[in-house]
Enzyme design. Structure first.
Site, short mmCIF file in Angstrom:
data_model
loop_
_atom_site.label_atom_id
_atom_site.label_comp_id
_atom_site.label_asym_id
_atom_site.label_seq_id
_atom_site.Cartn_x
_atom_site.Cartn_y
_atom_site.Cartn_z
N HIS A 81 -3.24 -5.21 1.71
CA HIS A 81 -2.57 -5.46 3.00
C HIS A 81 -2.59 -6.94 3.41
CE1 HIS A 81 -2.17 -1.24 4.38
NE2 HIS A 81 -3.23 -1.05 3.61
N CYS B 65 0.83 -1.21 0.00
CA CYS B 65 0.00 0.00 0.00
C CYS B 65 0.87 1.27 0.00
CB CYS B 65 -1.00 -0.06 1.15
SG CYS B 65 -2.42 1.00 0.87
N GLU C 142 -0.85 -8.33 5.47
CA GLU C 142 -0.54 -8.44 6.91
C GLU C 142 -1.79 -8.32 7.79
OE1 GLU C 142 -0.05 -5.94 4.98
OE2 GLU C 142 -0.45 -4.05 6.03
N1 GLN Z 1 -3.61 6.41 1.26
C1 GLN Z 1 -2.27 6.12 1.72
C2 GLN Z 1 -1.25 6.91 0.94
O1 GLN Z 1 -1.56 7.44 -0.07
C3 GLN Z 1 -1.96 4.65 1.64
C4 GLN Z 1 -2.94 3.86 2.48
C5 GLN Z 1 -2.42 2.62 3.09
O2 GLN Z 1 -1.20 2.37 3.15
N2 GLN Z 1 -3.32 1.83 3.61
O3 GLN Z 1 -0.14 7.00 1.34
#
Ligand code: GLN
Length: 201
Positions: free
Chosen positions: A177, A84, A179
């Site tokens: 994710h 992410c 995890e």
């Molecule tokens: N929205 C976050 C970003 O742009 C990422 C979200 C996440 O890691 N769950 O950095």
């Protein structure tokens, strides 16, 4: 540092859900180290960059003197997995936003690009590299991986074709994710195929 036997994996612990990654590694008996200082990079064989807020993590990478050492290691073939926010930090192109990046993986991402209604969602993903059983993928204000270069292997796509997981050599990016579910296959894959494959490359 050469160590006989066990692979040790670092989890970047500046911001975000690093604890969950550490716990996943512990569940599959892979020694995990929370990394906050440049010298700790010498104690591990690869690094996970967790989900969180990519702007914050990027600024902290600069503040803690980690950005350049990490870039150098990645250029030398070091394994890194970004989930992410971590995938955003790995991407070479995030649409011109002004924030510190590692910018080492040939993927193009757009932050928060799933729109308000679908800021967060869960879906079953086919990930053939991990076997026949689908992976339950949790997307939380996730980035959209909108393109990948020819050297990138796409590991999973959403139904609309959006790339959800990809690998380029020893770099791994997941927009979701792993995890946050009980499924440890992505952590094993990173440890065994990406990190552990070092000697073969
Ligand atoms: N929205 C976050 C970003 O742009 C990422 C979200 C996440 O890691 N769950 O950095």
């Amino acid at each position: 540092m050469a160590r006989i036997g066990m692979t040790r994996i670092g989890v970047l612990a500046l911001q975000g859900d690093f604890l969950e990654h550490r716990q996943m590694l512990e569940r599959v008996s892979i020694p995990a180290v929370e990394v906050r200082k440049p010298q700790q990079l010498d104690e591990v064989d690869g690094l996970i960059i967790p989900g969180g807020e990519s702007t914050t993590i990027g600024k902290l990478l600069v503040a803690y003197g980690l950005l350049h050492p990490l870039r150098e290691r990645i250029a030398a073939g070091w394994p890194v997995w970004g989930t992410c926010a971590g995938a955003i930090l790995l991407a070479r192109d995030i649409g011109g936003l002004d924030q510190p990046l590692l910018a080492t993986m040939d993927i193009v991402v757009r932050r928060n690009a799933f729109g308000r209604q679908a800021d967060s969602f869960e879906v079953d993903l086919d990930v053939p590299r991990l076997g026949a059983l689908p992976v339950r993928a949790i997307f939380i204000r996730a980035p959209r991986i909108i393109a990948a270069g020819t050297g990138v292997e796409v590991l999973a796509r959403l139904a609309d074709g959006t790339i959800a997981a990809a690998r380029q050599g020893r770099l791994l990016a997941t927009a979701f994710h792993p995890e946050l579910t009980p499924d440890t296959r992505f952590h094993r894959y990173f440890a065994e195929q990406v990190v552990g494959g070092a000697a073969e490359r």
